[in-house]
Design a protein around this motif. Structure first.
Motif, short mmCIF file in Angstrom:
data_model
loop_
_atom_site.label_atom_id
_atom_site.label_comp_id
_atom_site.label_asym_id
_atom_site.label_seq_id
_atom_site.Cartn_x
_atom_site.Cartn_y
_atom_site.Cartn_z
N GLU A 390 -12.23 8.45 -15.88
CA GLU A 390 -13.15 7.33 -16.06
C GLU A 390 -13.82 6.94 -14.74
OE1 GLU A 390 -14.28 6.05 -18.99
OE2 GLU A 390 -13.18 7.82 -19.67
N LEU A 391 -13.09 7.09 -13.64
CA LEU A 391 -13.71 6.83 -12.33
C LEU A 391 -14.85 7.82 -12.11
CD1 LEU A 391 -10.54 6.14 -10.14
CD2 LEU A 391 -12.40 4.52 -10.57
N LEU A 392 -14.60 9.09 -12.41
CA LEU A 392 -15.65 10.11 -12.25
C LEU A 392 -16.85 9.79 -13.13
CD1 LEU A 392 -13.74 13.53 -12.31
CD2 LEU A 392 -14.93 12.53 -10.36
N ASN A 393 -16.56 9.26 -14.32
CA ASN A 393 -17.65 8.97 -15.27
C ASN A 393 -18.50 7.77 -14.86
OD1 ASN A 393 -16.96 11.03 -16.92
ND2 ASN A 393 -15.77 9.81 -18.38
N HIS A 394 -17.95 6.87 -14.05
CA HIS A 394 -18.68 5.62 -13.77
C HIS A 394 -19.00 5.39 -12.30
CE1 HIS A 394 -16.98 4.79 -17.76
NE2 HIS A 394 -18.07 4.08 -17.91
N ILE A 395 -18.19 5.97 -11.43
CA ILE A 395 -18.34 5.58 -10.02
C ILE A 395 -18.82 6.77 -9.18
CG2 ILE A 395 -17.03 4.84 -7.98
CD1 ILE A 395 -15.69 2.83 -9.72
N ASP A 396 -19.85 6.53 -8.41
CA ASP A 396 -20.37 7.60 -7.57
C ASP A 396 -19.58 7.64 -6.26
OD1 ASP A 396 -21.91 9.60 -6.57
OD2 ASP A 396 -23.47 8.27 -5.81
N THR A 397 -19.56 6.52 -5.57
CA THR A 397 -18.81 6.49 -4.30
C THR A 397 -17.99 5.21 -4.22
OG1 THR A 397 -20.66 5.42 -3.22
CG2 THR A 397 -20.54 7.81 -3.00
N PHE A 398 -16.95 5.27 -3.42
CA PHE A 398 -16.17 4.06 -3.12
C PHE A 398 -15.80 4.14 -1.65
CE2 PHE A 398 -13.99 7.09 -5.88
CZ PHE A 398 -13.13 7.70 -4.97
N ALA A 399 -15.65 2.97 -1.05
CA ALA A 399 -15.33 2.94 0.38
C ALA A 399 -14.38 1.78 0.63
CB ALA A 399 -16.59 2.73 1.18
N LEU A 400 -13.59 1.90 1.68
CA LEU A 400 -12.69 0.80 2.03
C LEU A 400 -13.50 -0.41 2.46
CD1 LEU A 400 -9.82 2.50 4.08
CD2 LEU A 400 -9.70 1.50 1.79
N ASN A 401 -13.02 -1.58 2.07
CA ASN A 401 -13.75 -2.81 2.36
C ASN A 401 -12.82 -3.79 3.07
OD1 ASN A 401 -16.00 -4.43 2.17
ND2 ASN A 401 -15.41 -5.31 0.19
N GLY A 402 -11.83 -3.26 3.77
CA GLY A 402 -10.83 -4.08 4.45
C GLY A 402 -9.59 -3.23 4.66
N PRO A 403 -8.60 -3.79 5.35
CA PRO A 403 -7.41 -2.99 5.65
C PRO A 403 -6.54 -2.72 4.42
CG PRO A 403 -7.22 -5.21 6.55
CD PRO A 403 -8.57 -5.13 5.93
N VAL A 404 -5.91 -1.54 4.41
CA VAL A 404 -4.98 -1.18 3.33
C VAL A 404 -3.62 -1.79 3.68
CG1 VAL A 404 -3.75 0.76 2.27
CG2 VAL A 404 -6.16 1.01 2.92
N GLU A 405 -3.01 -2.47 2.71
CA GLU A 405 -1.66 -3.03 2.94
C GLU A 405 -0.65 -2.19 2.18
OE1 GLU A 405 -0.91 -7.17 1.89
OE2 GLU A 405 -2.91 -7.59 2.67
N TRP A 406 0.31 -1.64 2.90
CA TRP A 406 1.33 -0.80 2.27
C TRP A 406 2.54 -1.64 1.86
CZ3 TRP A 406 0.72 4.43 1.38
CH2 TRP A 406 -0.39 5.04 1.98
N VAL A 407 3.26 -1.15 0.88
CA VAL A 407 4.52 -1.78 0.50
C VAL A 407 5.54 -1.41 1.57
CG1 VAL A 407 6.36 -1.75 -1.23
CG2 VAL A 407 3.97 -1.61 -1.95
N ARG A 408 6.35 -2.37 1.99
CA ARG A 408 7.33 -2.11 3.04
C ARG A 408 8.62 -1.62 2.40
NH1 ARG A 408 11.04 -5.19 5.79
NH2 ARG A 408 11.27 -4.62 7.99
N SER A 409 8.70 -0.30 2.20
CA SER A 409 9.88 0.23 1.50
C SER A 409 10.05 1.70 1.81
CB SER A 409 9.67 0.04 -0.02
OG SER A 409 10.58 0.84 -0.74
N ASN A 410 11.31 2.14 1.90
CA ASN A 410 11.53 3.59 2.01
C ASN A 410 11.87 4.19 0.65
OD1 ASN A 410 14.14 2.78 1.58
ND2 ASN A 410 14.98 3.55 3.50
#
Ligand code: HEM
Length: 425
Positions: A390-410
């Motif tokens: 569905e992303l391929l069907n609707h979205i041409d490009t996407f870009a980061l718009n701020g920092p990525v926050e990771w889950v703090r877990s091993n």
């Protein structure tokens, strides 16, 4: 880091990176530390991690990093238990021992055969290929709605807007959870699985509260299914018999069926979807290739799973003294199998640090291996396929718009927040 406490003569012998502590969650707070595991694989595939001030139970553990060592170990479920081993009373599949009442011996992934195998057989009809395939049309509609709404806004948090929505929708649909209960449930699970405010083996006010609310809901849900069974995976487990000798599930085991399907199925798939999109942002040529040649989808999904490895490790406990790769593992010792490391093993994968959606030989271990391998693999793969299509069907490009926050877990390699900007087709 943290000083290592030598809990045995193994300390100096087997741990080659004295500055690295695999129980320090900060090491995992920006994603999985592949550089560390590459060094570990180069040193030796089978290492002993001594206890540090952060290690739960003040006890060291074995670390398996190489594909060829991990696969046979995961298969030998008699010697390497998912429940417990030696003199310990607790156990389970996380580095920290869980007390028996909290999972080991009562939940499928922390159970040994023959009960484990019988329960797997009981649950399997609730998640057959046919049942999963039947979900595809409703999942497609749900994915399209989430994506079109994100596109209309033009920007937003990909995790909460899209990546978390589909797994929640799919599992809730499969189990029969009313729409109004879905988001509270995922909130409680997030609070339990995210170590934002605590160390391994510790709980916090929010994780305790999340656990209590989740378990109270699980008990109510199972009780309702006892009164009015359906044909879903939880009802099947409640009504069925494990075998003539083993009888039926205990009330706690029934609650744990609900619990494992929710917990195992939500975060992992969310993390594969969000991690997949982040990977495409970092490898835009691969997204362009998939846009041009969507027939590559199946291989692309396998590569996303290998690359993101949302479950970095699972633990076992040795049930007897055993020699593996020249090392003596003693009964009762903890053994960790690092799937995420095996998935970048140079001896197994050609050019493992290349993200390549055309990769042909890709027998990755993202869903584990052996008797406990993932029961929801087909469901997870379908969810991923629907979202990426569905992303391929609707979205041409996407870009980061701020920092990525990771889950703090091993224990879960996951993204908590990922602000994106979208451009439609
Ligand atoms: C991308 C998504 C997923 C990943 C990466 C993943 C990963 C894994 C892994 C590594 C294991 C092996 C655990 C071990 O060996 O100790 C496992 C087991 C399991 N998974 Fe998944 N999982 C995913 C999605 C799901 C879903 C959607 C469900 C929902 C039904 C699910 C249900 C289970 C269950 C019930 C087990 C235990 C099987 C057993 O012990 O026999 N998983 N999963």
């Amino acid at each position: 880091m943290s000083e290592h406490l030598c809990d045995s003569e193994r300390c100096a012998t087997y741990w080659p990176l004295p500055d690295v502590d695999l129980t320090d969650l900060t090491l995992f707070s920006q994603g999985f530390p592949h550089d560390v595991f590459t060094q570990l694989r180069q040193n030796d595939g089978v290492l002993y991690h001594p206890a540090t001030p952060l290690t739960p139970d003040n006890e060291g553990f074995w670390v398996f990093t190489r594909y060829q060592d991990i696969v046979p170990l995961a298969r030998d479920i008699d010697t390497f238990s998912s429940h417990r081993g030696g003199a310990r009373t607790g156990g389970g599949t996380m580095i920290e021992d869980l007390p028996s009442a909290a999972g080991p011996g009562t939940v499928i992934n922390m159970m040994d055969d023959p009960r484990h195998k019988a329960l797997r057989r009981l649950m399997a009809p609730g998640i057959t290929r046919g049942r999963i395939a039947a979900l595809e049309p409703v999942l497609t509609v749900a994915a399209r709605q989430a994506i079109v709404s994100a596109l209309t806004k033009g920007e937003g948090d990909f995790v909460s807007d899209i990546a978390a929505e589909l797994p929640l929708f799919a599992i809730a649909h499969l189990v029969g959870i009313p729409p109004e209960d879905r988001h509270p449930i995922s909130g409680w699970i997030n609070a339990v699985l995210d170590y934002a405010d605590r160390q391994l083996g510790q709980s916090s006010a929010s994780s305790q509260q999340g656990m209590q609310q989740f378990m109270a809901y699980a008990q109510r849900f199972v009780e309702q299914r006892r009164q009015a069974p359906g044909d879903d995976i939880v009802s099947l487990a409640i009504a069925g018999e494990l075998s003539a000798e083993l009888g039926s599930l205990t009330p706690m085991e029934q609650v744990m069926v609900f619990s494992v399907v929710m917990v195992a199925g939500l975060e992992t798939t969310r993390n594969a979807i969000a991690g997949g999109i982040l990977t495409f942002i970092q490898h835009p040529q691969q997204w362009l290739l998939l846009q041009r040649e969507p027939v590559r989808m199946n291989r692309a999904l396998e590569e996303i799973l290998r690359w993101t490895s949302p479950t970095p490790y699972n633990r076992r406990t040795a049930t007897r003294d055993v020699d593996v790769a020249g090392k003596r593992i003693k009964a009762g010792e903890k053994v960790t199998l690092w799937w995420a490391s095996a998935n970048r093993d140079e001896q197994q994968f050609e050019n493992p640090f290349a993200f390549d959606i055309c990769r042909e030989k890709n027998a990755h271990l993202a869903f584990g291996s052996g008797g406990h391998s993932c029961l929801g693999a087909q469901l997870a793969t379908l969810e991923m396929r629907v979202v990426f299509r569905e992303l391929l069907n609707h979205i041409d490009t996407f870009a980061l718009n701020g920092p990525v926050e990771w889950v703090r877990s091993n224990k879960h390699t996951g993204i908590r927040r990922m602000p994106l900007r979208y451009k439609g087709l």
